[in-house]
Design an enzyme around this catalytic site. Structure first.
Site, mmCIF file in Angstrom:
data_model
loop_
_atom_site.group_PDB
_atom_site.id
_atom_site.type_symbol
_atom_site.label_atom_id
_atom_site.label_comp_id
_atom_site.label_asym_id
_atom_site.label_seq_id
_atom_site.Cartn_x
_atom_site.Cartn_y
_atom_site.Cartn_z
ATOM 1 N N ASP A 36 61.238 8.134 6.625
ATOM 2 C CA ASP A 36 61.459 8.921 7.836
ATOM 3 C C ASP A 36 62.535 9.984 7.621
ATOM 4 O OD1 ASP A 36 60.915 9.547 10.469
ATOM 5 O OD2 ASP A 36 62.270 8.066 11.299
ATOM 6 N N TYR B 94 73.446 -7.220 8.159
ATOM 7 C CA TYR B 94 72.753 -8.459 8.533
ATOM 8 C C TYR B 94 72.142 -8.348 9.922
ATOM 9 C CZ TYR B 94 75.134 -10.859 4.612
ATOM 10 O OH TYR B 94 75.583 -11.251 3.387
ATOM 11 N N HIS C 90 55.968 3.561 12.600
ATOM 12 C CA HIS C 90 56.994 4.593 12.449
ATOM 13 C C HIS C 90 58.314 4.101 13.040
ATOM 14 C CE1 HIS C 90 58.693 8.693 13.780
ATOM 15 N NE2 HIS C 90 59.021 8.477 12.522
#
Length: 153
Positions: A69, A118, A22
């Site tokens: 989520d 990035y 999670h």
């Protein structure tokens, strides 16, 4: 082949998705993203590929098994267009439709500036490189949870 598992999801990808916890990030990248060098810095430490399909198809396949989520926060990030952070190119519009369909409601993606993308990608669990040729076909997905009552079906 397995029943109910899309053909695009090979064993390495399924293993990575299963092992993610999670809040872990997953990167789905286009062909211009420095996928291999970034992937070496992730938790998995190696590149996964879906190299013969476009990014939207890869996102759709991943979301067929990965919970997002979204109840708490936006959970899909998109790389911002340089100098035009509010522009949403067609590839990102396609992915937005896929995310909304997977969630069953509008679930807006959040923008991430290219260099920040990035940096976040280096902290991701893994990178999946696709065969996407269009610019800005890079996305961050945050893994959510599956409630116990849904897991036992």
């Amino acid at each position: 082949m397995l029943k109910g598992i899309r053909a695009e999801l090979n064993g390495d990808i399924l293993q990575a998705l299963c092992n993610m916890g999670h809040g872990d990030y997953l990167v789905i990248s286009d062909m211009n993203f420095p996928s291999d060098s970034i992937a070496r810095q992730t938790r998995l430490g190696r590149l996964l590929t879906m190299e013969n399909i476009p990014a939207p198809q890869a996102v759709d396949a991943v979301l067929s098994v990965l919970p997002l989520d979204t109840p708490i926060q936006p959970s899909v990030g998109r790389m911002e267009v340089i100098g035009k952070p509010d522009e949403i190119p067609p590839i990102q519009q396609e992915v937005q439709s896929i995310v909304d369909r997977a969630e069953g409601k509008p679930s807006p993606m959040y923008p991430v500036e290219r260099m920040a993308f990035y940096d976040i990608a280096k902290k991701a669990y893994c990178v999946i490189a696709t065969g996407e040729l269009r610019f800005y076909g890079c996305f961050l997905l945050t893994k959510g949870v599956i409630p116990a009552e849904e897991a036992v079906r």
